[in-house]
Write a protein that holds these residues in place. Structure first.
Motif, PDB file in Angstrom:
ATOM      1  N   PRO A  27      38.824  56.605  39.669  1.00  0.00           N
ATOM      2  CA  PRO A  27      38.360  56.329  41.030  1.00  0.00           C
ATOM      3  C   PRO A  27      37.797  54.906  41.196  1.00  0.00           C
ATOM      4  N   GLN A  28      37.303  54.303  40.103  1.00  0.00           N
ATOM      5  CA  GLN A  28      36.786  52.928  40.156  1.00  0.00           C
ATOM      6  C   GLN A  28      37.878  51.883  39.905  1.00  0.00           C
ATOM      7  N   GLY A  29      39.113  52.324  39.672  1.00  0.00           N
ATOM      8  CA  GLY A  29      40.219  51.389  39.542  1.00  0.00           C
ATOM      9  C   GLY A  29      40.543  50.922  38.137  1.00  0.00           C
ATOM     10  N   ASN A  30      39.989  51.592  37.112  1.00  0.00           N
ATOM     11  CA  ASN A  30      40.285  51.228  35.724  1.00  0.00           C
ATOM     12  C   ASN A  30      41.348  52.165  35.166  1.00  0.00           C
ATOM     13  N   PHE A  31      42.230  51.627  34.315  1.00  0.00           N
ATOM     14  CA  PHE A  31      43.254  52.476  33.697  1.00  0.00           C
ATOM     15  C   PHE A  31      42.639  53.340  32.602  1.00  0.00           C
ATOM     16  N   ILE A  32      42.937  54.637  32.658  1.00  0.00           N
ATOM     17  CA  ILE A  32      42.396  55.597  31.691  1.00  0.00           C
ATOM     18  C   ILE A  32      43.515  56.535  31.229  1.00  0.00           C
ATOM     19  N   PRO A  33      43.405  57.072  30.002  1.00  0.00           N
ATOM     20  CA  PRO A  33      44.436  57.988  29.498  1.00  0.00           C
ATOM     21  C   PRO A  33      44.291  59.386  30.108  1.00  0.00           C
ATOM     22  N   VAL A  34      45.415  59.934  30.541  1.00  0.00           N
ATOM     23  CA  VAL A  34      45.411  61.266  31.157  1.00  0.00           C
ATOM     24  C   VAL A  34      46.776  61.897  30.902  1.00  0.00           C
ATOM     25  N   TYR A  35      46.833  63.225  30.906  1.00  0.00           N
ATOM     26  CA  TYR A  35      48.138  63.880  30.825  1.00  0.00           C
ATOM     27  C   TYR A  35      48.798  63.822  32.199  1.00  0.00           C
ATOM     28  N   ASP A  36      50.133  63.697  32.220  1.00  0.00           N
ATOM     29  CA  ASP A  36      50.846  63.660  33.501  1.00  0.00           C
ATOM     30  C   ASP A  36      50.695  65.012  34.208  1.00  0.00           C
ATOM     31  N   MET A  37      51.070  65.043  35.486  1.00  0.00           N
ATOM     32  CA  MET A  37      50.807  66.249  36.276  1.00  0.00           C
ATOM     33  C   MET A  37      51.583  67.467  35.768  1.00  0.00           C
ATOM     34  N   ASP A  38      52.774  67.254  35.184  1.00  0.00           N
ATOM     35  CA  ASP A  38      53.562  68.383  34.685  1.00  0.00           C
ATOM     36  C   ASP A  38      52.893  69.011  33.460  1.00  0.00           C
ATOM     37  N   ARG A  39      52.393  68.169  32.568  1.00  0.00           N
ATOM     38  CA  ARG A  39      51.649  68.665  31.394  1.00  0.00           C
ATOM     39  C   ARG A  39      50.368  69.359  31.852  1.00  0.00           C
ATOM     40  N   THR A  40      49.711  68.793  32.856  1.00  0.00           N
ATOM     41  CA  THR A  40      48.459  69.372  33.352  1.00  0.00           C
ATOM     42  C   THR A  40      48.691  70.776  33.890  1.00  0.00           C
ATOM     43  N   ILE A  41      49.809  70.981  34.584  1.00  0.00           N
ATOM     44  CA  ILE A  41      50.134  72.320  35.095  1.00  0.00           C
ATOM     45  C   ILE A  41      50.312  73.291  33.928  1.00  0.00           C
ATOM     46  N   CYS A  42      50.995  72.861  32.876  1.00  0.00           N
ATOM     47  CA  CYS A  42      51.137  73.713  31.679  1.00  0.00           C
ATOM     48  C   CYS A  42      49.759  74.053  31.103  1.00  0.00           C
ATOM     49  N   ASP A  43      48.895  73.041  30.979  1.00  0.00           N
ATOM     50  CA  ASP A  43      47.555  73.264  30.418  1.00  0.00           C
ATOM     51  C   ASP A  43      46.762  74.293  31.218  1.00  0.00           C
ATOM     52  N   ILE A  44      46.808  74.184  32.562  1.00  0.00           N
ATOM     53  CA  ILE A  44      45.987  75.126  33.337  1.00  0.00           C
ATOM     54  C   ILE A  44      46.594  76.531  33.347  1.00  0.00           C
ATOM     55  N   ILE A  45      47.917  76.617  33.203  1.00  0.00           N
ATOM     56  CA  ILE A  45      48.533  77.950  33.112  1.00  0.00           C
ATOM     57  C   ILE A  45      48.148  78.595  31.780  1.00  0.00           C
ATOM     58  N   ILE A  46      48.156  77.811  30.707  1.00  0.00           N
ATOM     59  CA  ILE A  46      47.754  78.335  29.393  1.00  0.00           C
ATOM     60  C   ILE A  46      46.297  78.796  29.437  1.00  0.00           C
ATOM     61  N   ASP A  47      45.434  78.033  30.119  1.00  0.00           N
ATOM     62  CA  ASP A  47      43.998  78.342  30.183  1.00  0.00           C
ATOM     63  C   ASP A  47      43.578  79.008  31.492  1.00  0.00           C
ATOM     64  N   SER A  48      44.508  79.665  32.184  1.00  0.00           N
ATOM     65  CA  SER A  48      44.216  80.190  33.523  1.00  0.00           C
ATOM     66  C   SER A  48      43.024  81.146  33.569  1.00  0.00           C
TER      67      SER A  48
END
Length: 195
Positions: free
Chosen positions: A127-148
């Motif tokens: 949100p402050q405009g700095n580049f940070i490491p994150v999983y892409d949205m497709d991986r994120t969907i997998c993660d939340i389904i695994i941890d639903s």
């Protein structure tokens, strides 16, 4: 000192190593801190005095083995409008995250098998405009389904709906990931209902 200041203005923070790569010593950083031009955020990490501290950068600068994931990644990808009160990060299994946990109480660490850790890794602007490491949205969907089971139902449902409406989704990649995480049947159920 101009090169150093320009670097910090552009990148907002600087580590001891980055300063050394630019030809400046730790002593130079110490002098700039004493003169009030820099602010020491933690050992080996500095920013320009008076700047807003970016927690995402502070957390991820602890190691190159930290990736924002789960609810935090949902927020960063605009798949949730709820600002997470806990930072969710993923690290490879076997990684000792105790030094980070000590520094941040509001941190949830997810340990990921080493062979699956790098899948879907990307960078995004905080949100402050700095580049940070994150999983892409497709991986994120997998993660939340695994941890639903561990995720607020409203956040989960909203994220899934927003994802399937998003022009940025990549269903081919989602299926590829779902096979690696062994959740393809679940993903296909959501695709049938929402695509």
């Amino acid at each position: 000192m101009n090169i150093l200041k320009e670097y910090i203005q552009e990148n907002l923070i600087i580590t001891n190593k980055e300063a050394e790569d630019l030809g400046y010593s730790r002593h130079n950083l110490s002098e700039l801190t004493k003169s009030g031009q820099l602010e020491r955020l933690r050992p080996g990490l500095y920013q320009l005095k008076g700047k807003v501290i970016d927690d995402f950068v502070l957390i991820s600068s602890n190691s190159n083995r930290i990736t924002f994931s789960h609810q935090t990644a949902l927020y960063l990808h605009d798949l949730s409008d709820r600002t997470p009160n806990v930072f969710h990060i993923s690290v490879p299994q076997g990684y000792n995250a105790s030094h980070i946990k000590k520094r941040y109480e509001d941190l949830q660490v997810h340990y990921v098998k080493k062979v699956l850790y790098d899948i879907g890794m990307t960078e995004i602007k905080s949100p402050q405009g700095n580049f940070i490491p994150v999983y892409d949205m497709d991986r994120t969907i997998c993660d939340i389904i695994i941890d639903s089971e561990k995720i607020d139902k409203q956040i989960f449902t909203e994220a899934i709906k927003i994802y399937f409406k998003s022009p940025n989704k990549n269903l081919r990649r989602l299926i590829k990931y779902s096979r690696l995480f062994k959740i393809e049947d679940e993903i296909r159920k959501y695709m049938e209902v929402l695509s």
